[in-house]
Structures are given as C-alpha cells and as structure tokens.
Design a protein around this motif. Structure first.
Motif, PDB file in Angstrom:
ATOM      1  N   ARG A  25     -12.712 -19.391 -11.579  1.00 51.72           N
ATOM      2  CA  ARG A  25     -13.255 -20.664 -11.093  1.00 51.72           C
ATOM      3  C   ARG A  25     -12.294 -21.818 -11.393  1.00 51.72           C
ATOM      4  O   ARG A  25     -12.055 -22.678 -10.555  1.00 51.72           O
ATOM      5  N   PHE A  26     -11.738 -21.831 -12.606  1.00 54.36           N
ATOM      6  CA  PHE A  26     -10.823 -22.901 -12.985  1.00 54.36           C
ATOM      7  C   PHE A  26      -9.593 -22.908 -12.082  1.00 54.36           C
ATOM      8  O   PHE A  26      -9.219 -23.953 -11.540  1.00 54.36           O
ATOM      9  N   TYR A  27      -8.952 -21.756 -11.919  1.00 54.55           N
ATOM     10  CA  TYR A  27      -7.720 -21.717 -11.122  1.00 54.55           C
ATOM     11  C   TYR A  27      -7.992 -21.978  -9.648  1.00 54.55           C
ATOM     12  O   TYR A  27      -7.178 -22.592  -8.965  1.00 54.55           O
ATOM     13  N   SER A  28      -9.127 -21.559  -9.159  1.00 56.35           N
ATOM     14  CA  SER A  28      -9.494 -21.858  -7.784  1.00 56.35           C
ATOM     15  C   SER A  28      -9.648 -23.362  -7.590  1.00 56.35           C
ATOM     16  O   SER A  28      -9.145 -23.933  -6.614  1.00 56.35           O
ATOM     17  N   SER A  29     -10.319 -24.011  -8.521  1.00 56.01           N
ATOM     18  CA  SER A  29     -10.491 -25.469  -8.453  1.00 56.01           C
ATOM     19  C   SER A  29      -9.157 -26.184  -8.616  1.00 56.01           C
ATOM     20  O   SER A  29      -8.883 -27.176  -7.944  1.00 56.01           O
TER      21      SER A  29
END
Length: 101
Positions: A25-29
C-alpha cells in the motif's frame, strides 16, 4: 530467504520500517504521488498509466543491458519518448546507470 534479503525486499522507507505501514500500500501510494505530482509537473506525460507501464517494464529490466528500441515497442511509445522519459528519470536521480542502445 536470508534476513538481509527480506529487509532489502521490504524497503527502508521510515514509514514502512518504523511505523509498520503495509509495504504494498505504501509503495503504491508513493508511486501514485510521484507520478501525479513530480512527473506531470516536469514533463508532458498526458497518460500516467502509459508512463507507469513504462516504469514497470523498465524495472523488469533491472540489471540487464537496456535496449530502448525494444522497451519502446513493448511500452507502445515512440523511441523518442522512451529516451526522454529515461532522461527525466536520470535527472530525478531514479536511475543509477543505463546503457543506451
């Protein structure tokens, strides 16, 4: 998998390491924010999905000799666009070394 490899794969952003944020989720954001803010501001990328596809294809070639003609064909963009986008990534410090063919 060794502990070192797990840590490298997981990444070292403080939000992920210290605060336990979900890695995917972090890297996607992070990628979405980068594309929407930085890339759109410094270049004339009109379709961010095309650029994101280009980044994914480029990342899949990590550690290999880069053939820009092949990359541009697979990304369905012009050779000139591929060179320009690689140049932008170089300028932003997001590449270490590319061999242009």
């Amino acid at each position: 998998m060794t502990q070192t490899f797990k840590e490298m794969f997981h990444g070292f952003f403080p939000e992920v390491v210290a605060h336990g944020a979900g890695r995917n989720r972090f890297y996607s954001s992070y990628l979405r924010t980068y594309l929407e803010r930085d890339i759109r501001q410094i270049t004339s990328v009109h379709d961010l999905r095309v650029f994101q596809n280009f980044l994914e294809l480029l990342a899949a070639r990590a550690g290999n000799i880069l053939n820009i003609h092949e990359l541009s064909k697979e990304a369905a963009i012009s050779y000139t666009s591929a060179r320009r986008w690689i140049s932008i990534l170089d300028q932003r410090g997001l590449s270490i070394f590319f061999v242009h063919m």
